[in-house]
Design a protein around this motif. Structure first.
Motif, mmCIF file in Angstrom:
data_model
loop_
_atom_site.group_PDB
_atom_site.id
_atom_site.type_symbol
_atom_site.label_atom_id
_atom_site.label_comp_id
_atom_site.label_asym_id
_atom_site.label_seq_id
_atom_site.Cartn_x
_atom_site.Cartn_y
_atom_site.Cartn_z
ATOM 1 N N TYR A 5 0.267 -0.806 -0.199
ATOM 2 C CA TYR A 5 0.453 0.383 -0.019
ATOM 3 C C TYR A 5 1.069 1.446 0.669
ATOM 4 O O TYR A 5 1.829 1.290 0.819
ATOM 5 C CB TYR A 5 -0.799 -0.227 1.292
ATOM 6 C CG TYR A 5 -1.569 -1.193 0.871
ATOM 7 C CD1 TYR A 5 -3.196 -0.839 0.819
ATOM 8 C CD2 TYR A 5 -1.828 -2.479 1.598
ATOM 9 C CE1 TYR A 5 -4.943 -1.658 0.757
ATOM 10 C CE2 TYR A 5 -2.782 -3.468 1.498
ATOM 11 C CZ TYR A 5 -3.919 -2.978 1.437
ATOM 12 O OH TYR A 5 -4.960 -3.436 0.941
ATOM 13 N N ASP A 6 0.072 2.719 -0.397
ATOM 14 C CA ASP A 6 0.997 3.635 0.277
ATOM 15 C C ASP A 6 0.758 4.313 1.550
ATOM 16 O O ASP A 6 2.115 4.655 2.052
ATOM 17 C CB ASP A 6 0.273 4.586 -0.635
ATOM 18 C CG ASP A 6 -0.098 4.497 -1.681
ATOM 19 O OD1 ASP A 6 1.155 4.236 -3.208
ATOM 20 O OD2 ASP A 6 -0.769 5.202 -2.429
ATOM 21 N N VAL A 7 0.186 3.783 2.001
ATOM 22 C CA VAL A 7 -0.050 3.985 3.964
ATOM 23 C C VAL A 7 0.079 2.884 4.764
ATOM 24 O O VAL A 7 -1.251 2.829 3.788
ATOM 25 C CB VAL A 7 -1.208 5.775 3.647
ATOM 26 C CG1 VAL A 7 -1.048 5.762 5.316
ATOM 27 C CG2 VAL A 7 0.195 6.612 2.873
ATOM 28 N N VAL A 8 0.566 2.798 5.200
ATOM 29 C CA VAL A 8 -0.920 1.725 5.835
ATOM 30 C C VAL A 8 -0.463 2.435 7.899
ATOM 31 O O VAL A 8 0.077 3.007 8.360
ATOM 32 C CB VAL A 8 0.675 0.587 6.432
ATOM 33 C CG1 VAL A 8 0.147 -0.838 7.211
ATOM 34 C CG2 VAL A 8 0.790 -0.735 5.396
ATOM 35 N N VAL A 9 -1.857 2.349 8.242
ATOM 36 C CA VAL A 9 -2.011 2.969 9.386
ATOM 37 C C VAL A 9 -2.627 1.485 10.429
ATOM 38 O O VAL A 9 -3.568 1.056 9.984
ATOM 39 C CB VAL A 9 -2.965 3.640 9.400
ATOM 40 C CG1 VAL A 9 -3.657 4.291 10.791
ATOM 41 C CG2 VAL A 9 -3.466 4.535 8.178
ATOM 42 N N VAL A 10 -1.492 1.500 11.398
ATOM 43 C CA VAL A 10 -1.236 0.662 12.330
ATOM 44 C C VAL A 10 -2.475 1.295 13.849
ATOM 45 O O VAL A 10 -1.648 2.025 14.344
ATOM 46 C CB VAL A 10 -0.118 0.287 12.664
ATOM 47 C CG1 VAL A 10 -0.493 -1.197 13.974
ATOM 48 C CG2 VAL A 10 0.950 -0.337 12.219
ATOM 49 N N ALA B 80 -6.496 7.109 8.152
ATOM 50 C CA ALA B 80 -7.270 6.212 6.852
ATOM 51 C C ALA B 80 -7.905 7.204 5.846
ATOM 52 O O ALA B 80 -7.606 6.998 4.801
ATOM 53 C CB ALA B 80 -7.599 5.067 7.372
ATOM 54 N N ARG B 81 -8.841 7.703 6.559
ATOM 55 C CA ARG B 81 -9.602 8.074 5.364
ATOM 56 C C ARG B 81 -9.848 9.424 4.758
ATOM 57 O O ARG B 81 -9.131 9.824 3.780
ATOM 58 C CB ARG B 81 -10.883 8.715 6.480
ATOM 59 C CG ARG B 81 -12.539 9.195 5.708
ATOM 60 C CD ARG B 81 -13.362 9.910 7.266
ATOM 61 N NE ARG B 81 -12.454 11.497 7.923
ATOM 62 C CZ ARG B 81 -12.739 12.261 8.048
ATOM 63 N NH1 ARG B 81 -14.001 12.072 8.583
ATOM 64 N NH2 ARG B 81 -12.465 13.507 9.003
ATOM 65 N N VAL C 134 -4.635 3.043 1.052
ATOM 66 C CA VAL C 134 -4.260 2.867 2.133
ATOM 67 C C VAL C 134 -4.891 1.927 3.260
ATOM 68 O O VAL C 134 -5.896 0.860 2.877
ATOM 69 C CB VAL C 134 -4.879 4.141 3.194
ATOM 70 C CG1 VAL C 134 -5.088 4.256 4.631
ATOM 71 C CG2 VAL C 134 -4.446 5.597 2.420
ATOM 72 N N LEU C 135 -4.003 0.484 3.486
ATOM 73 C CA LEU C 135 -4.583 0.292 4.284
ATOM 74 C C LEU C 135 -4.754 0.039 5.863
ATOM 75 O O LEU C 135 -3.707 0.784 6.743
ATOM 76 C CB LEU C 135 -3.355 -1.049 4.212
ATOM 77 C CG LEU C 135 -3.864 -2.365 5.318
ATOM 78 C CD1 LEU C 135 -5.300 -3.452 5.164
ATOM 79 C CD2 LEU C 135 -3.107 -3.673 5.745
ATOM 80 N N ASP D 221 -8.278 -0.125 2.411
ATOM 81 C CA ASP D 221 -8.898 -1.119 2.794
ATOM 82 C C ASP D 221 -9.245 -2.131 4.329
ATOM 83 O O ASP D 221 -7.975 -0.582 5.372
ATOM 84 C CB ASP D 221 -7.670 -3.019 2.980
ATOM 85 C CG ASP D 221 -8.157 -2.748 1.275
ATOM 86 O OD1 ASP D 221 -9.511 -1.724 0.431
ATOM 87 O OD2 ASP D 221 -7.588 -3.017 0.133
ATOM 88 N N VAL D 222 -9.831 -1.960 4.986
ATOM 89 C CA VAL D 222 -9.423 -2.302 6.892
ATOM 90 C C VAL D 222 -10.184 -3.733 7.452
ATOM 91 O O VAL D 222 -9.912 -4.035 6.823
ATOM 92 C CB VAL D 222 -10.845 -1.478 7.174
ATOM 93 C CG1 VAL D 222 -10.785 -1.720 9.272
ATOM 94 C CG2 VAL D 222 -10.540 -0.087 6.769
#
Length: 397
Positions: free
Chosen positions: A7-12, A22-23, A32-33, A116-117
């Motif tokens: 992904y471009d961005v992974v949010v943990v 993410a939004r 984004v994940l 994606d979530v």
């Protein structure tokens, strides 16, 4: 077999800050994940669930009755000897949320914006290449997965694994945290249109007891105290319930948490890792509320993440640190200074201050305008009789 994702961005972390980032980033067309270790995003909650009504318009969140339990019109504050200070607005000033629904809906808004979530996905480590973090190792429903991202967002709570592994100094001594303990319980006898707060060194050292009403006879009843206290938050909360003759055998839920109230991370972005929310200790140190601060930080962070991706220049992420400290860091450090002064107040001081302040003064406190309230206190005869109180208040001007 390990599944590979990119992904471009992974949010943990899918608390408050994570889904906002993410939004916002997904809306701009980037992949984004958003991952969270819990099977159900939002549960268990670790929150009193109260928030100012202004956040809905400010951060583009629908005013949705599915996660709003009750509308609130103000607050009543109680001193150790029973003096009361009330602030009551004619219109709704805040709401009590159902956090379990609210958090899930924030993740839903991120998903609807294109992210994606994945729930039940626990990040265990970072992946490095030539010393640089290029992704994270996780388990999704027990199965190994490697998730690669140009930018990794650490929204993984107070003990952020990602921030620490990125080499960001996250250490803070125990005194810089509060311990919180809360019952969701049946309770009556309190005006359900107001939140209720009790102060006192024997009631809640450094903190307060709260009753945040839900329905007519259900509420979050909780306490926050300094975490290095020799006695537990539960001890003080049970003691308060007993002293106030409130039955404690109608407990629907028990929540425990640690609240970072002692300061903020100096470095919020390092190389391609960005830290937001509780992970960055972005909490109001006066009342321990973190939701609005997480939304502010998430909004600033997502702006610089989008710019960094647009210009293919990760150096721009450092501007998140700069902007947050200029806009919110300085303000919160001022609040922290006031909180530390409040720690030095005796119960007699609290009685005097709550006795002499008006509802208008309480409105100013709620707006964060502490200076005007301090000036009011410095003019009152009961304050002027004490050189120590005068000295304490003048430190804050």
């Amino acid at each position: 077999m390990t599944e590979i994702m990119k992904y471009d961005v992974v949010v943990v972390g899918a608390g408050i800050a994570g889904p906002i980032v993410a939004r916002n980033v997904a809306r701009e067309g980037y992949s984004v994940l958003l991952v969270d270790k819990k099977p159900a995003i939002g549960a268990p909650k670790q929150c009193a669930e109260g928030i100012n009504i202004s956040i809905f318009e400010r951060y583009g969140i629908p005013y949705d009755k599915r996660f709003i339990n009750r509308e609130i019109y103000g607050a009543r504050i109680y001193s150790p000897s029973g003096y009361e200070l009330e602030i009551r607005y004619k219109k709704v000033s805040g709401v009590i949320l159902e956090r379990k629904v609210f958090d899930k809906m924030l993740a839903f808004y991120a998903a609807r914006s294109g992210a994606d979530v994945l729930s039940r996905t626990e990040v265990e480590d970072v992946i490095r290449e030539n010393g640089k973090i290029i992704g994270v190792k996780a388990k999704h429903e027990g199965e190994p997965v490697e998730i690669y991202g140009d930018i990794i967002v650490a929204a993984d709570g107070v003990e952020s694994t990602i921030a620490r592994k990125a080499g960001i100094n996250t250490y803070a001594p125990p005194h810089e945290f509060d311990s919180a303990y809360e019952y969701e319980m049946l309770i009556d006898g309190f005006d359900p249109e107001l939140i209720h707060l009790w102060f006192g060194n024997d009631v809640a050292p450094r903190g307060y007891v709260w009753v945040f009403p839900k329905d007519e006879d259900r509420a979050n009843v909780g306490i926050g105290i300094n975490s290095d206290n020799p006695k537990t938050a539960k001890y003080y909360l049970d003691k308060w319930l007993k002293e106030n003759n409130i039955p404690s055998k109608k407990l629907l839920e028990i929540n425990v948490g640690v609240v970072p109230v002692g300061g903020f991370l100096k470095e919020l972005a390092k190389e391609n890792v960005v830290v937001v929310g509780d992970a960055a200790r972005q909490v109001n140190p006066m009342h321990g509320g973190g939701m609005a601060e997480a939304m502010k930080a998430g909004t600033i962070a997502s702006k610089w993440i989008v710019k960094a991706l647009e210009e293919e220049n990760l150096e721009l992420l450092k501007n998140y640190t700069t902007e947050w400290w200029e806009k919110d860091g300085k303000r919160l450090e001022r609040v922290l200074k006031i909180r530390k002064a409040v720690e030095r107040l005796t119960d007699e001081d609290l009685d005097v201050f709550i006795e002499v302040l008006s509802g208008t003064d309480a409105e100013k406190i709620a707006e964060g305008n502490y200076t005007e309230v301090i000036k009011v206190l410095l003019k009152h005869p009961k304050v002027l009789m004490s050189a120590r109180r005068i000295s304490l208040l003048k430190e804050l001007l």
